[in-house]
Write a protein that holds these residues in place. Structure first.
Motif, PDB file in Angstrom:
ATOM      1  N   CYS A   9       0.848  -1.286  -0.238  1.00 50.99           N
ATOM      2  CA  CYS A   9      -0.162  -0.073  -0.025  1.00 50.99           C
ATOM      3  C   CYS A   9       0.705   1.223   0.006  1.00 50.99           C
ATOM      4  CB  CYS A   9      -0.898   0.061   1.140  1.00 50.99           C
ATOM      5  SG  CYS A   9      -2.415   1.226   1.175  1.00 50.99           S
ATOM      6  N   SER A  10       2.207   1.151  -0.542  1.00 48.35           N
ATOM      7  CA  SER A  10       3.012   2.322  -0.541  1.00 48.35           C
ATOM      8  C   SER A  10       3.714   2.676  -1.816  1.00 48.35           C
ATOM      9  CB  SER A  10       4.066   2.201   0.708  1.00 48.35           C
ATOM     10  OG  SER A  10       4.646   1.248   0.482  1.00 48.35           O
ATOM     11  N   VAL A  11       3.939   1.824  -2.681  1.00 44.57           N
ATOM     12  CA  VAL A  11       4.805   1.876  -3.760  1.00 44.57           C
ATOM     13  C   VAL A  11       4.031   2.811  -4.630  1.00 44.57           C
ATOM     14  CG1 VAL A  11       5.532   0.832  -5.825  1.00 44.57           C
ATOM     15  CG2 VAL A  11       6.012  -0.275  -3.640  1.00 44.57           C
ATOM     16  N   ALA A  12       4.476   3.925  -5.214  1.00 42.46           N
ATOM     17  CA  ALA A  12       4.264   4.824  -6.163  1.00 42.46           C
ATOM     18  C   ALA A  12       3.256   5.958  -5.394  1.00 42.46           C
ATOM     19  CB  ALA A  12       3.557   4.298  -7.144  1.00 42.46           C
ATOM     20  N   SER A  13       3.068   5.889  -4.163  1.00 42.59           N
ATOM     21  CA  SER A  13       2.464   6.859  -3.352  1.00 42.59           C
ATOM     22  C   SER A  13       3.297   7.395  -2.291  1.00 42.59           C
ATOM     23  CB  SER A  13       0.921   6.461  -2.772  1.00 42.59           C
ATOM     24  OG  SER A  13       1.131   5.412  -1.641  1.00 42.59           O
ATOM     25  N   GLU A  14       4.337   6.627  -1.866  1.00 44.65           N
ATOM     26  CA  GLU A  14       5.275   7.188  -0.792  1.00 44.65           C
ATOM     27  C   GLU A  14       6.860   6.867  -1.432  1.00 44.65           C
ATOM     28  OE1 GLU A  14       4.298   8.215   1.951  1.00 44.65           O
ATOM     29  OE2 GLU A  14       2.393   7.242   2.495  1.00 44.65           O
ATOM     30  N   GLU A  15       7.589   7.764  -1.104  1.00 37.13           N
ATOM     31  CA  GLU A  15       8.729   7.467  -1.627  1.00 37.13           C
ATOM     32  C   GLU A  15       9.443   6.222  -1.178  1.00 37.13           C
ATOM     33  OE1 GLU A  15      13.034  10.126  -1.996  1.00 37.13           O
ATOM     34  OE2 GLU A  15      11.455  10.723  -0.437  1.00 37.13           O
ATOM     35  N   ILE A  16      10.428   5.439  -2.042  1.00 41.73           N
ATOM     36  CA  ILE A  16      11.254   4.489  -1.332  1.00 41.73           C
ATOM     37  C   ILE A  16      12.634   4.561  -2.155  1.00 41.73           C
ATOM     38  CG2 ILE A  16      11.320   1.860  -1.286  1.00 41.73           C
ATOM     39  CD1 ILE A  16       8.178   1.698  -1.352  1.00 41.73           C
ATOM     40  N   GLN A  17      13.582   4.622  -1.665  1.00 39.56           N
ATOM     41  CA  GLN A  17      14.726   4.705  -1.984  1.00 39.56           C
ATOM     42  C   GLN A  17      15.507   3.566  -1.674  1.00 39.56           C
ATOM     43  OE1 GLN A  17      17.155   8.067  -3.008  1.00 39.56           O
ATOM     44  NE2 GLN A  17      15.427   9.546  -2.616  1.00 39.56           N
ATOM     45  N   MET A  18      15.449   2.485  -2.459  1.00 41.44           N
ATOM     46  CA  MET A  18      15.739   1.087  -2.157  1.00 41.44           C
ATOM     47  C   MET A  18      17.508   0.973  -1.875  1.00 41.44           C
ATOM     48  SD  MET A  18      14.653  -2.295  -4.017  1.00 41.44           S
ATOM     49  CE  MET A  18      14.999  -3.955  -3.292  1.00 41.44           C
ATOM     50  N   ASP A  19      18.119   1.589  -2.884  1.00 42.95           N
ATOM     51  CA  ASP A  19      19.715   1.366  -2.699  1.00 42.95           C
ATOM     52  C   ASP A  19      20.282   2.334  -1.670  1.00 42.95           C
ATOM     53  OD1 ASP A  19      19.664  -0.344  -4.874  1.00 42.95           O
ATOM     54  OD2 ASP A  19      20.529   1.028  -6.278  1.00 42.95           O
ATOM     55  N   ALA A  20      19.789   3.596  -1.680  1.00 44.85           N
ATOM     56  CA  ALA A  20      20.352   4.689  -0.667  1.00 44.85           C
ATOM     57  C   ALA A  20      19.921   4.350   0.602  1.00 44.85           C
ATOM     58  CB  ALA A  20      20.019   6.020  -1.231  1.00 44.85           C
ATOM     59  N   TRP A  21      18.810   3.806   0.804  1.00 45.23           N
ATOM     60  CA  TRP A  21      18.246   3.405   2.225  1.00 45.23           C
ATOM     61  C   TRP A  21      18.668   1.976   2.849  1.00 45.23           C
ATOM     62  CZ3 TRP A  21      12.620   5.359   1.865  1.00 45.23           C
ATOM     63  CH2 TRP A  21      12.481   6.817   1.448  1.00 45.23           C
ATOM     64  N   GLY A  22      19.127   1.193   1.979  1.00 42.87           N
ATOM     65  CA  GLY A  22      19.670  -0.154   2.434  1.00 42.87           C
ATOM     66  C   GLY A  22      18.634  -1.070   2.444  1.00 42.87           C
ATOM     67  N   ILE A  23      17.614  -0.894   1.545  1.00 43.10           N
ATOM     68  CA  ILE A  23      16.593  -2.141   1.817  1.00 43.10           C
ATOM     69  C   ILE A  23      16.684  -3.220   0.619  1.00 43.10           C
ATOM     70  CG2 ILE A  23      14.190  -2.387   1.169  1.00 43.10           C
ATOM     71  CD1 ILE A  23      13.642   1.008   1.877  1.00 43.10           C
ATOM     72  N   ASP A  24      16.510  -4.164   1.304  1.00 44.49           N
ATOM     73  CA  ASP A  24      16.825  -5.513   0.742  1.00 44.49           C
ATOM     74  C   ASP A  24      15.703  -6.212  -0.328  1.00 44.49           C
ATOM     75  OD1 ASP A  24      19.560  -5.885   1.678  1.00 44.49           O
ATOM     76  OD2 ASP A  24      18.823  -6.147   3.476  1.00 44.49           O
ATOM     77  N   VAL A  25      14.467  -6.105   0.415  1.00 44.92           N
ATOM     78  CA  VAL A  25      13.400  -6.508  -0.310  1.00 44.92           C
ATOM     79  C   VAL A  25      12.169  -5.682  -0.093  1.00 44.92           C
ATOM     80  CG1 VAL A  25      11.479  -8.330  -0.527  1.00 44.92           C
ATOM     81  CG2 VAL A  25      13.707  -9.020  -0.129  1.00 44.92           C
ATOM     82  N   VAL A  26      11.533  -5.117  -1.116  1.00 44.82           N
ATOM     83  CA  VAL A  26      10.282  -4.603  -1.399  1.00 44.82           C
ATOM     84  C   VAL A  26       9.279  -5.410  -1.971  1.00 44.82           C
ATOM     85  CG1 VAL A  26       9.178  -2.559  -2.452  1.00 44.82           C
ATOM     86  CG2 VAL A  26      11.564  -2.112  -1.636  1.00 44.82           C
ATOM     87  N   LEU A  27       8.061  -5.830  -1.402  1.00 42.76           N
ATOM     88  CA  LEU A  27       7.113  -6.541  -2.143  1.00 42.76           C
ATOM     89  C   LEU A  27       5.898  -5.670  -2.185  1.00 42.76           C
ATOM     90  CD1 LEU A  27       4.864  -7.795   0.135  1.00 42.76           C
ATOM     91  CD2 LEU A  27       7.058  -8.889   0.981  1.00 42.76           C
ATOM     92  N   THR A  28       5.170  -5.680  -3.270  1.00 43.31           N
ATOM     93  CA  THR A  28       4.018  -5.084  -3.438  1.00 43.31           C
ATOM     94  C   THR A  28       3.026  -5.787  -4.300  1.00 43.31           C
ATOM     95  OG1 THR A  28       3.058  -2.811  -3.953  1.00 43.31           O
ATOM     96  CG2 THR A  28       5.060  -3.776  -5.401  1.00 43.31           C
ATOM     97  N   ALA A  29       2.216  -5.198  -5.104  1.00 42.80           N
ATOM     98  CA  ALA A  29       1.271  -5.545  -5.923  1.00 42.80           C
ATOM     99  C   ALA A  29       0.679  -4.602  -6.821  1.00 42.80           C
ATOM    100  CB  ALA A  29      -0.186  -6.054  -4.942  1.00 42.80           C
ATOM    101  N   SER A  30      -0.128  -4.925  -7.781  1.00 41.91           N
ATOM    102  CA  SER A  30      -0.470  -3.943  -9.080  1.00 41.91           C
ATOM    103  C   SER A  30      -1.644  -3.058  -8.709  1.00 41.91           C
ATOM    104  CB  SER A  30      -0.582  -5.010 -10.156  1.00 41.91           C
ATOM    105  OG  SER A  30      -1.900  -5.797  -9.906  1.00 41.91           O
ATOM    106  N   SER A  33      17.341  -6.901  -3.506  1.00 41.55           N
ATOM    107  CA  SER A  33      18.596  -6.323  -3.842  1.00 41.55           C
ATOM    108  C   SER A  33      19.420  -7.542  -4.117  1.00 41.55           C
ATOM    109  CB  SER A  33      18.988  -5.670  -2.304  1.00 41.55           C
ATOM    110  OG  SER A  33      19.209  -6.747  -1.365  1.00 41.55           O
ATOM    111  N   GLN A  34      20.921  -6.958  -4.473  1.00 43.04           N
ATOM    112  CA  GLN A  34      21.563  -8.144  -4.804  1.00 43.04           C
ATOM    113  C   GLN A  34      22.140  -8.810  -3.451  1.00 43.04           C
ATOM    114  OE1 GLN A  34      22.563  -9.307  -7.973  1.00 43.04           O
ATOM    115  NE2 GLN A  34      20.949  -8.087  -8.477  1.00 43.04           N
ATOM    116  N   LYS A  35      22.071  -8.326  -2.530  1.00 40.72           N
ATOM    117  CA  LYS A  35      22.344  -8.969  -1.061  1.00 40.72           C
ATOM    118  C   LYS A  35      21.477  -9.991  -0.733  1.00 40.72           C
ATOM    119  CE  LYS A  35      22.790  -8.006   3.550  1.00 40.72           C
ATOM    120  NZ  LYS A  35      22.502  -6.815   4.801  1.00 40.72           N
ATOM    121  N   ALA A  36      20.133  -9.622  -1.068  1.00 39.01           N
ATOM    122  CA  ALA A  36      19.014 -10.623  -0.986  1.00 39.01           C
ATOM    123  C   ALA A  36      19.262 -11.819  -1.794  1.00 39.01           C
ATOM    124  CB  ALA A  36      18.037 -10.117  -0.920  1.00 39.01           C
ATOM    125  N   VAL A  37      19.505 -11.473  -3.325  1.00 35.31           N
ATOM    126  CA  VAL A  37      19.871 -12.670  -4.076  1.00 35.31           C
ATOM    127  C   VAL A  37      20.949 -13.431  -3.665  1.00 35.31           C
ATOM    128  CG1 VAL A  37      20.336 -13.137  -6.536  1.00 35.31           C
ATOM    129  CG2 VAL A  37      18.553 -11.348  -6.004  1.00 35.31           C
TER     130      VAL A  37
END
Length: 423
Positions: free
Chosen positions: A211-232, A248-252
């Motif tokens: 309930c946040s992708v595209a309505s809340e800012e998420i800077q995956m690399d800069a903030w050190g986030i490993d997984v973002v899961l969402t829906a269409s 992230s490549q770390k998670a992979v």
């Protein structure tokens, strides 16, 4: 109904909804231009402002009606590849790996639980509402040992409590619901990721961002986030049915180095990783059939989000402005937000307590009669005391539709009518 929708409906009133789709197709257009060469308009309908699914644009719905295509065709492979690339860009990442798979957002929980956490490993779930319990249940189903830190209703988990938990035990992952749809609480994922990186750098940071992708800012690399899961179907403005996860490549690498077999078949990254890599290289590959038409619709929406006249930064600002406007208008007539403070209020939705003496039966049916569809309460402890409004996507970024004005007017009028009925 907004002036824009009225004008659209008048222009197509002589033909039915189904015929409108048929007659709109440019007969000789290349397949990839289907979603941009759109004369199609949607049929009249009630304004959908639940926290997902949300209203979608005519171009997105038109793209969903794309003629049947082979999932192995070069044309489709290019569209799928574009979706992978744009999804990564949306999250401000250079090298994270998207997985676009047929399913609901819930499939993201299964992917995390089965691919990243091995049976017997520890998971820490930060609880700000209903969906943390569900994620915990999923993790336990796959054999994880789960601890929760629970915030009070309307609050977010405190950073100090997270730090204490990480110091007391080694966790494979920490999960947090960015916006919990049951409470409209927004968690500070940047701050949480900073705590995890400082105290337990090997622990993966997993964000339930349905309930946040595209309505809340998420800077995956800069903030050190490993997984973002969402829906269409929420901020991404596409019909339901597509599970979207970005690792992230770390998670992979954690996945590739696991010591036990993956505990799922359909959701296994061993199956899906080569498929995603192939499609990003514009070369089709097969494990299970992707939702072809939904991918076309997702492509149309991503193109509007990433290449439209409203930048990502402007999009986030518009969501903040509309959120404040709706919440202020509701509070002025007696509603009260479920979030305990402004700094934990989501920008893509509102959860509002009814004024004293009123219940859902006083307000929600009246809204429906005004062609405004909202959602009832979801959190078990307060379910009958509040309702929820979604304000994200096209309803926010295209003010000419009049959706936000319609919501505010309908809420005020419905409460006034409810008060009058009790005199």
């Amino acid at each position: 109904m907004s002036a824009l929708r009225n004008a659209s409906i008048k222009s197509s009133s002589s033909i039915s909804y189904a015929l409108a789709r048929i007659f709109s197709y440019p007969s000789a257009s290349p397949a990839r231009k289907m979603s941009t060469e759109c004369k199609f308009v949607q049929a009249p309908h009630k304004l959908l402002v639940i926290p997902g699914p949300i209203e979608v644009t005519d171009e997105v719905l038109f793209a969903n009606a794309h003629p049947s295509m082979s999932h192995m065709s070069p044309d489709f492979a290019q569209v799928f590849g574009d979706c992978i690339r744009m999804t990564r860009q949306l999250l401000y990442s250079k090298d994270a790996q998207p997985f676009l798979i047929a399913g609901s957002g819930t499939l993201g929980w299964d992917q995390v639980s089965a691919n990243l956490v091995e049976p017997g490993e520890n998971a820490l779930v930060l609880h700000s509402g209903y969906f943390a319990d569900s994620f915990s249940d999923c993790l336990q189903t796959y054999g994880a040992n789960v601890d929760q830190i629970k915030a009070e209703i309307g609050g977010a988990v405190k950073e100090a409590d997270i730090e204490s938990a990480l110091q007391a035990k080694k966790y494979k992952i920490v999960t947090v619901t960015h916006v919990d749809t049951s409470t409209a609480v927004l968690s500070d994922i940047k701050a949480i990721a900073n705590v995890v990186k400082r105290v337990s750098p090997d622990t993966l940071v997993v964000i339930d961002a349905v309930c946040s992708v595209a309505s809340e800012e998420i800077q995956m690399d800069a903030w050190g986030i490993d997984v973002v899961l969402t829906a269409s179907q929420k901020g991404l403005g596409t019909p339901p049915g597509l599970s979207i996860l970005v690792a992230s490549q770390k998670a992979v690498q954690v996945f590739e180095n696991r010591s036990t077999p993956v505990t799922t078949y359909y959701g296994s990254w061993k199956k899906w990783l080569p498929i995603m890599k192939a499609y990003e290289n514009n070369s089709a590959a097969y494990f299970a059939t992707p939702p072809v038409n939904l991918i076309y619709a997702f492509h149309a929406s991503l193109t509007q989000i990433m290449q439209g006249s409203v930048s990502l930064e402007q999009r986030f600002k518009l969501h903040q402005e509309v959120s404040r406007r709706i919440k202020k208008a509701a509070e002025e007539v007696g509603f009260k937000g479920v979030p305990l403070s402004e700094d934990v209020q989501a920008n893509g939705m509102s959860a509002l307590y009814f004024p004293d003496g009123f219940t859902a039966s006083d307000i929600v049916p009246r809204l429906l009669k005004k062609d405004v569809v909202v959602a009832g309460g979801l959190h078990a402890s307060i379910k009958d005391k509040y309702f929820r409004i979604g304000h994200m996507g096209v309803s926010v970024v295209d003010p000419s539709r009049g959706d936000i004005d319609k919501i505010i007017s309908a809420v005020k009028e419905s409460l006034a009518e409810a008060k009058a009925s009790k005199l």
